[in-house]
Write an enzyme that holds these catalytic residues in place. Structure first.
Site, mmCIF file in Angstrom:
data_model
loop_
_atom_site.group_PDB
_atom_site.id
_atom_site.type_symbol
_atom_site.label_atom_id
_atom_site.label_comp_id
_atom_site.label_asym_id
_atom_site.label_seq_id
_atom_site.Cartn_x
_atom_site.Cartn_y
_atom_site.Cartn_z
ATOM 1 N N ASP A 80 14.289 45.258 60.271
ATOM 2 C CA ASP A 80 13.039 45.034 59.555
ATOM 3 C C ASP A 80 12.424 43.674 59.899
ATOM 4 O OD1 ASP A 80 15.279 43.852 58.215
ATOM 5 O OD2 ASP A 80 13.986 43.444 56.501
ATOM 6 N N GLU A 81 11.137 43.608 59.757
ATOM 7 C CA GLU A 81 10.363 42.365 59.808
ATOM 8 C C GLU A 81 10.672 41.520 61.054
ATOM 9 O OE1 GLU A 81 9.608 41.532 55.093
ATOM 10 O OE2 GLU A 81 11.547 40.936 55.892
ATOM 11 N N SER A 82 10.816 42.180 62.184
ATOM 12 C CA SER A 82 11.064 41.465 63.441
ATOM 13 C C SER A 82 9.723 41.098 64.071
ATOM 14 C CB SER A 82 11.904 42.337 64.386
ATOM 15 O OG SER A 82 13.160 42.602 63.832
ATOM 16 N N HIS B 206 15.670 38.185 61.295
ATOM 17 C CA HIS B 206 16.523 37.740 60.180
ATOM 18 C C HIS B 206 17.865 37.223 60.706
ATOM 19 C CE1 HIS B 206 14.046 39.129 56.764
ATOM 20 N NE2 HIS B 206 13.711 40.153 57.543
#
Length: 510
Positions: free
Chosen positions: A318-320, A255
């Site tokens: 998150d969401e790496s 992100h």
């Protein structure tokens, strides 16, 4: 039988305290016959440290001034007297943020052992007044509250909301309005999601291109924006006056496209990425093998920590999806160390539990129950934000004009009918610090949108964090909520009129 309002020929009103539309629901309510009336000559009596009690009296005066026309006189006294008494008790209190409101026909006593509790008692007093107390113009009505008493304290210490200002940027005034909303329901944290692929929203003096370049865009190609450090400090100070602590988030290692577009050296290939205005996730990553990356993070955390009195810095995590796990783990461990170096504690989304957690790191559960369990097995505390229940950017149903539904459709009852202590088996109540209601803003562009998605669900999540589970029920809550909507009508709040609630229900009259 519960009687809400009785009218006599002398216009004396007996208001049943048990029929007040308290949100969140207090721990104990005792009703009595009679009312107390606030008039222009009602004093506000300050009992205790004037420097601490005075600002809370000022808050109350500011809240009622437009609708009543009153500017109540403050006076320092040594004992309770006629009028409104704000009493900061010197003796210790077992429960933080606990308060009492005791009302007779002659006076009101709001008391607590700490300033936050006193503030919440004042918020409860405001909820006892007619909805017109929130009007922007003078109202010609009697400002009466029921006699009786309320004793209250929160079930959990952390009760928060998250506002994503990265996908779409929101002004300082918008953020302050959100603070007003959450404080009125006794929430005490505002988590600001300050960076993402689509925009960087906080001035960092050591890295000016973060805002000069990364702050210029948002989802859909709008002009974006950012907060100067002076504006951020103003938000922090405004929140503190209402006992709301700002929790800033810099998401990493994913992100991060706004940062990668701003500084080529943060990319492994040394080339700046293009600015991004879409909504897909998981494609970006800081170059975790470069020392410049950790210099960058250290500078950002240092400047944020200097402006943030609160104990937490949120480091995302998150969401790496494009960061290999063998790189992600040492990266998140090193970043926790940087946060500690600047005398703050780390908070991160639940994926961080794959890494070794430093003492006092908070795992914010949003998606994977196994991650929450991994966190508590390392001795960490959990902040509960299950996307299927607590994400207030999710659509109410398939007809909702904005919002997403990748986690769930979350109607008003779905937001309310779950318990923190039972949601993740293996995570016990003493391992939970509280609740947070995130609002992501891929589809949310203005304050009307924020309020539409926030109300009524914000009140449900506030009550889950404040009111003990045994004292909550959907049937009771939805009746209070229906009555309370008169407040939103007066305030001009754009709220969702859920078909699960009888919005026409008013207080019983005889």
């Amino acid at each position: 039988m519960v009687i809400a309002i009785l009218f006599s020929c002398e216009e004396q009103v007996n208001i049943d305290l048990n029929q007040e539309d308290f949100l969140p629901k207090p721990r104990s309510i005792v009703n009595a016959d009679g009312t107390f009336e606030i008039t222009a000559s009602t004093p506000i009596n300050l009992l205790g440290d004037e420097a601490k009690v005075g600002p809370i009296a000022d808050f109350f005066n500011e809240r009622i001034n437009k609708s009543t026309g009153f500017e109540l006189t403050k006076r320092q006294i040594s004992g309770a007297s006629s009028g409104i008494n704000l009493y900061l008790i010197d003796e210790g209190e077992e429960f933080s943020e606990a308060y009492r409101v005791e009302i007779t026909k002659n006076n009101v006593i709001v008391s607590s052992a700490n300033e936050a509790g006193l503030f919440y008692g004042v918020q409860t007093l405001l909820q006892m007044l007619p909805p017109e107390i929130h009007a922007d113009s003078k109202q010609d009505i009697k400002w009466q509250v029921s006699t009786g008493s309320v004793r209250d304290r929160p079930a959990y210490g952390y009760r928060g909301t998250m506002l994503d200002v990265a996908r779409h940027f929101f002004s300082v005034d918008d953020v302050k309005r959100v603070i007003d909303h959450i404080a009125s329901y006794k929430m005490n944290r505002l988590h600001l999601h300050l960076s993402d692929d689509q925009g960087w929203r906080i001035e960092i003096k050591a890295w000016p291109n973060l805002t000069k370049i990364g702050g210029t865009t948002q989802v859909g190609g709008g002009k974006g924006g950012f907060y100067t450090q002076e504006q951020y400090k103003d938000i922090v100070a405004y929140a503190a006056k209402q006992f709301v602590t700002i929790v800033p988030e810099i998401d990493m290692p994913g992100h991060t496209n706004a940062a990668l577009a701003s500084y080529a050296e943060l990319n492994c290939d040394g080339k700046a990425t293009d600015l991004y205005t879409g909504t897909e996730v998981g494609f970006s990553t800081l170059c975790v093998d470069k020392e410049i990356t950790y210099k960058f993070i250290d500078d950002v955390i240092r400047e944020l920590a200097e402006m943030t009195p609160g104990e937490y810095i949120h480091i995302g995590g998150d969401e790496s999806h494009v960061t290999p796990i063998e790189d992600y783990i040492p990266f998140m461990e090193r970043v926790q160390g940087i946060v500690s170096k600047h005398n703050k504690k780390s908070m991160a989304w639940d994926e961080i539990a794959h890494a070794k957690l430093k003492e006092n790191t908070i795992v914010q559960f949003w998606a994977e129950e196994e991650n929450a369990k991994k966190g508590v097995m390392q001795g960490a505390k959990v902040l509960m934000s299950p996307a299927k229940r607590a994400y207030i950017d999710m659509q109410y149903d398939s007809t909702t004009r904005i919002g997403l539904h990748w986690a769930a459709y979350i109607e008003a009852d779905s937001a309310y009918t779950w318990n923190l202590e039972e949601y993740v088996k293996g995570v016990n109540p003493d391992q939970i610090i509280g609740i947070e209601a995130p609002m992501w803003t891929e589809t949310i562009t203005n304050m009307d949108d924020i309020e539409y998605m926030m109300f009524p669900r914000l009140t449900a999540l506030a009550e889950i964090g404040w009111t003990e589970t045994a004292n909550r029920s959907w049937d009771d809550y939805k009746e209070r909520l229906a009555r309370h909507s008169e407040v939103w009508n007066v305030k001009g709040i754009n709220y969702y009129k859920s078909p699960r609630i009888d919005w026409e229900q008013k207080k019983i009259e005889e």
